[in-house]
Write a protein that holds these residues in place. Structure first.
Motif, PDB file in Angstrom:
ATOM      1  N   ILE A   1     -18.013  90.620  13.046  1.00 46.50           N
ATOM      2  CA  ILE A   1     -17.869  89.172  13.112  1.00 46.50           C
ATOM      3  C   ILE A   1     -17.411  88.776  14.513  1.00 46.50           C
ATOM      4  O   ILE A   1     -16.419  89.308  15.022  1.00 46.50           O
ATOM      5  CB  ILE A   1     -16.836  88.666  12.081  1.00 46.50           C
ATOM      6  N   ALA A   2     -18.109  87.839  15.123  1.00 43.87           N
ATOM      7  CA  ALA A   2     -17.718  87.300  16.425  1.00 43.87           C
ATOM      8  C   ALA A   2     -16.914  86.023  16.218  1.00 43.87           C
ATOM      9  O   ALA A   2     -17.334  85.137  15.474  1.00 43.87           O
ATOM     10  CB  ALA A   2     -18.950  87.008  17.265  1.00 43.87           C
ATOM     11  N   ILE A   3     -15.782  85.952  16.862  1.00 40.83           N
ATOM     12  CA  ILE A   3     -14.987  84.725  16.892  1.00 40.83           C
ATOM     13  C   ILE A   3     -15.353  84.054  18.218  1.00 40.83           C
ATOM     14  O   ILE A   3     -14.983  84.535  19.290  1.00 40.83           O
ATOM     15  CB  ILE A   3     -13.477  85.033  16.810  1.00 40.83           C
ATOM     16  N   VAL A   4     -16.121  82.975  18.142  1.00 41.47           N
ATOM     17  CA  VAL A   4     -16.711  82.358  19.329  1.00 41.47           C
ATOM     18  C   VAL A   4     -15.838  81.215  19.816  1.00 41.47           C
ATOM     19  O   VAL A   4     -15.583  80.252  19.080  1.00 41.47           O
ATOM     20  CB  VAL A   4     -18.137  81.846  19.026  1.00 41.47           C
ATOM     21  N   VAL A   5     -15.371  81.314  21.068  1.00 47.04           N
ATOM     22  CA  VAL A   5     -14.608  80.240  21.695  1.00 47.04           C
ATOM     23  C   VAL A   5     -15.613  79.201  22.171  1.00 47.04           C
ATOM     24  O   VAL A   5     -16.386  79.457  23.098  1.00 47.04           O
ATOM     25  CB  VAL A   5     -13.759  80.747  22.872  1.00 47.04           C
ATOM     26  N   GLY A   6     -15.622  78.036  21.552  1.00 50.05           N
ATOM     27  CA  GLY A   6     -16.655  77.042  21.785  1.00 50.05           C
ATOM     28  C   GLY A   6     -16.376  76.034  22.874  1.00 50.05           C
ATOM     29  O   GLY A   6     -17.117  75.069  23.006  1.00 50.05           O
ATOM     30  N   SER A   7     -15.333  76.225  23.661  1.00 55.13           N
ATOM     31  CA  SER A   7     -15.035  75.302  24.759  1.00 55.13           C
ATOM     32  C   SER A   7     -14.970  76.081  26.065  1.00 55.13           C
ATOM     33  O   SER A   7     -14.438  77.192  26.107  1.00 55.13           O
ATOM     34  CB  SER A   7     -13.691  74.603  24.522  1.00 55.13           C
ATOM     35  N   THR A   8     -15.503  75.487  27.109  1.00 50.74           N
ATOM     36  CA  THR A   8     -15.425  76.086  28.448  1.00 50.74           C
ATOM     37  C   THR A   8     -14.640  75.189  29.397  1.00 50.74           C
ATOM     38  O   THR A   8     -14.529  75.487  30.582  1.00 50.74           O
ATOM     39  CB  THR A   8     -16.847  76.310  29.017  1.00 50.74           C
ATOM     40  N   ARG A   9     -14.091  74.121  28.899  1.00 48.84           N
ATOM     41  CA  ARG A   9     -13.401  73.119  29.713  1.00 48.84           C
ATOM     42  C   ARG A   9     -12.126  73.682  30.341  1.00 48.84           C
ATOM     43  O   ARG A   9     -11.377  74.399  29.686  1.00 48.84           O
ATOM     44  CB  ARG A   9     -13.032  71.924  28.823  1.00 48.84           C
ATOM     45  N   PRO A  10     -11.860  73.373  31.620  1.00 48.17           N
ATOM     46  CA  PRO A  10     -10.560  73.756  32.199  1.00 48.17           C
ATOM     47  C   PRO A  10      -9.433  73.118  31.386  1.00 48.17           C
ATOM     48  O   PRO A  10      -9.544  71.974  30.948  1.00 48.17           O
ATOM     49  CB  PRO A  10     -10.616  73.161  33.614  1.00 48.17           C
ATOM     50  N   GLY A  11      -8.368  73.860  31.156  1.00 45.85           N
ATOM     51  CA  GLY A  11      -7.248  73.350  30.382  1.00 45.85           C
ATOM     52  C   GLY A  11      -7.474  73.373  28.886  1.00 45.85           C
ATOM     53  O   GLY A  11      -6.668  72.837  28.123  1.00 45.85           O
ATOM     54  N   ARG A  12      -8.529  74.004  28.449  1.00 47.89           N
ATOM     55  CA  ARG A  12      -8.858  74.068  27.023  1.00 47.89           C
ATOM     56  C   ARG A  12      -7.756  74.769  26.228  1.00 47.89           C
ATOM     57  O   ARG A  12      -6.973  75.541  26.780  1.00 47.89           O
ATOM     58  CB  ARG A  12     -10.170  74.819  26.824  1.00 47.89           C
ATOM     59  N   VAL A  13      -7.743  74.531  24.923  1.00 53.92           N
ATOM     60  CA  VAL A  13      -6.810  75.228  24.036  1.00 53.92           C
ATOM     61  C   VAL A  13      -7.554  76.169  23.090  1.00 53.92           C
ATOM     62  O   VAL A  13      -6.938  76.912  22.339  1.00 53.92           O
ATOM     63  CB  VAL A  13      -5.940  74.228  23.235  1.00 53.92           C
ATOM     64  N   GLY A  14      -8.872  76.149  23.139  1.00 52.15           N
ATOM     65  CA  GLY A  14      -9.679  76.941  22.225  1.00 52.15           C
ATOM     66  C   GLY A  14      -9.426  78.430  22.323  1.00 52.15           C
ATOM     67  O   GLY A  14      -9.509  79.145  21.312  1.00 52.15           O
ATOM     68  N   ASP A  15      -9.115  78.920  23.518  1.00 54.74           N
ATOM     69  CA  ASP A  15      -8.867  80.359  23.655  1.00 54.74           C
ATOM     70  C   ASP A  15      -7.605  80.772  22.924  1.00 54.74           C
ATOM     71  O   ASP A  15      -7.566  81.833  22.294  1.00 54.74           O
ATOM     72  CB  ASP A  15      -8.846  80.796  25.120  1.00 54.74           C
ATOM     73  N   SER A  16      -6.561  79.934  22.945  1.00 57.00           N
ATOM     74  CA  SER A  16      -5.334  80.281  22.212  1.00 57.00           C
ATOM     75  C   SER A  16      -5.575  80.214  20.701  1.00 57.00           C
ATOM     76  O   SER A  16      -5.031  81.029  19.946  1.00 57.00           O
ATOM     77  CB  SER A  16      -4.162  79.393  22.627  1.00 57.00           C
ATOM     78  N   VAL A  17      -6.413  79.291  20.255  1.00 51.76           N
ATOM     79  CA  VAL A  17      -6.759  79.209  18.835  1.00 51.76           C
ATOM     80  C   VAL A  17      -7.544  80.456  18.425  1.00 51.76           C
ATOM     81  O   VAL A  17      -7.277  81.061  17.386  1.00 51.76           O
ATOM     82  CB  VAL A  17      -7.547  77.922  18.527  1.00 51.76           C
ATOM     83  N   ALA A  18      -8.497  80.858  19.250  1.00 47.70           N
ATOM     84  CA  ALA A  18      -9.298  82.052  18.945  1.00 47.70           C
ATOM     85  C   ALA A  18      -8.427  83.304  18.898  1.00 47.70           C
ATOM     86  O   ALA A  18      -8.615  84.162  18.025  1.00 47.70           O
ATOM     87  CB  ALA A  18     -10.413  82.218  19.971  1.00 47.70           C
ATOM     88  N   GLN A  19      -7.475  83.413  19.803  1.00 46.60           N
ATOM     89  CA  GLN A  19      -6.563  84.565  19.800  1.00 46.60           C
ATOM     90  C   GLN A  19      -5.744  84.584  18.507  1.00 46.60           C
ATOM     91  O   GLN A  19      -5.498  85.647  17.929  1.00 46.60           O
ATOM     92  CB  GLN A  19      -5.627  84.524  21.015  1.00 46.60           C
ATOM     93  N   TRP A  20      -5.314  83.430  18.049  1.00 45.72           N
ATOM     94  CA  TRP A  20      -4.553  83.313  16.795  1.00 45.72           C
ATOM     95  C   TRP A  20      -5.405  83.757  15.604  1.00 45.72           C
ATOM     96  O   TRP A  20      -4.953  84.548  14.778  1.00 45.72           O
ATOM     97  CB  TRP A  20      -4.091  81.865  16.647  1.00 45.72           C
ATOM     98  N   VAL A  21      -6.655  83.282  15.552  1.00 48.47           N
ATOM     99  CA  VAL A  21      -7.561  83.693  14.473  1.00 48.47           C
ATOM    100  C   VAL A  21      -7.782  85.198  14.538  1.00 48.47           C
ATOM    101  O   VAL A  21      -7.738  85.888  13.508  1.00 48.47           O
ATOM    102  CB  VAL A  21      -8.903  82.932  14.552  1.00 48.47           C
ATOM    103  N   HIS A  22      -8.010  85.707  15.739  1.00 50.64           N
ATOM    104  CA  HIS A  22      -8.250  87.143  15.909  1.00 50.64           C
ATOM    105  C   HIS A  22      -7.038  87.953  15.460  1.00 50.64           C
ATOM    106  O   HIS A  22      -7.189  89.009  14.825  1.00 50.64           O
ATOM    107  CB  HIS A  22      -8.591  87.460  17.367  1.00 50.64           C
ATOM    108  N   GLY A  23      -5.841  87.477  15.752  1.00 54.03           N
ATOM    109  CA  GLY A  23      -4.628  88.173  15.327  1.00 54.03           C
ATOM    110  C   GLY A  23      -4.529  88.278  13.815  1.00 54.03           C
ATOM    111  O   GLY A  23      -4.149  89.328  13.269  1.00 54.03           O
TER     112      GLY A  23
END
Length: 194
Positions: A4-26
């Motif tokens: 299963i791929a957890i896809v970070v759907g935002s590329t915007r500077p200052g995004r929060v999606g990467d922290s959300v994806a890390q939380w889901v992955h954890g």
């Protein structure tokens, strides 16, 4: 094992999606019924769709498309972490989906949305997009509010109850990804013969 791929759907500077994806992955990494990887669209760096042939032809002229194709093809299912921008998903995520067609077919997807309305409208738009590329979307979803799950709208501080929503969504994504495997196998065998 189901991948299963957890896809970070935002590329915007200052995004929060990467922290959300890390939380889901954890949370996902505590399971032993599937393998989970984070796929960050910022790292993929796809241009705006630049292939001449429609994606349904599977005839890719560009290396970046072939690499994206191989990556998506290697997964059985997806969890899309999506922001809500103007009542929809991000342009970067829509563009990444639009690059391909057959690589998405007969797979499953779940959603983790975030925004002022929990990303609900972005998720609803993604459901229609996923249907068109033959991805089965699961009912359970995670909706994170910028008002209650983020400090100052930027630091991800999810309410404890939010973690309880991740497991049932993953249960469904894994079950559907596994159930659809015979269809993916049959399609691969057919294309190999053709």
């Amino acid at each position: 094992m189901t991948k299963i791929a957890i896809v970070v759907g935002s590329t915007r500077p200052g995004r929060v999606g990467d922290s959300v994806a890390q939380w889901v992955h954890g949370i996902a990494s505590q399971r032993d019924d599937a393998q989970f990887d984070i796929v960050d669209l910022r790292d993929i760096q796809l241009p705006l769709l630049d292939e001449v042939a429609p994606p349904s032809f599977g005839q890719y002229a560009n290396d970046h498309t072939r690499q994206w194709s191989a990556l998506v093809n290697s997964y059985d299912g997806f969890v899309f972490v999506t922001p809500e921008y103007n009542h929809s998903t991000s342009g970067a995520l829509k563009n990444a989906i639009d690059f391909l067609y057959g690589e998405w077919n007969n797979k499953a997807a779940g959603f983790v949305g975030y925004g002022s309305a929990g990303g609900a409208r972005a998720i609803e738009h993604l459901r229609g997009i996923m249907a068109e590329v033959q991805v089965a979307t699961v009912r359970n979803q995670v909706m994170l509010s910028l008002f209650t799950d983020f400090e100052n709208f930027t630091t991800f501080t999810p309410q404890a109850v939010q973690a309880d929503a991740v497991g049932p969504m993953l249960d469904q994504v894994i079950a559907w990804s596994t159930a659809l495997k015979p269809l993916r196998t049959a399609a691969q065998e057919t294309s190999a013969v053709a």
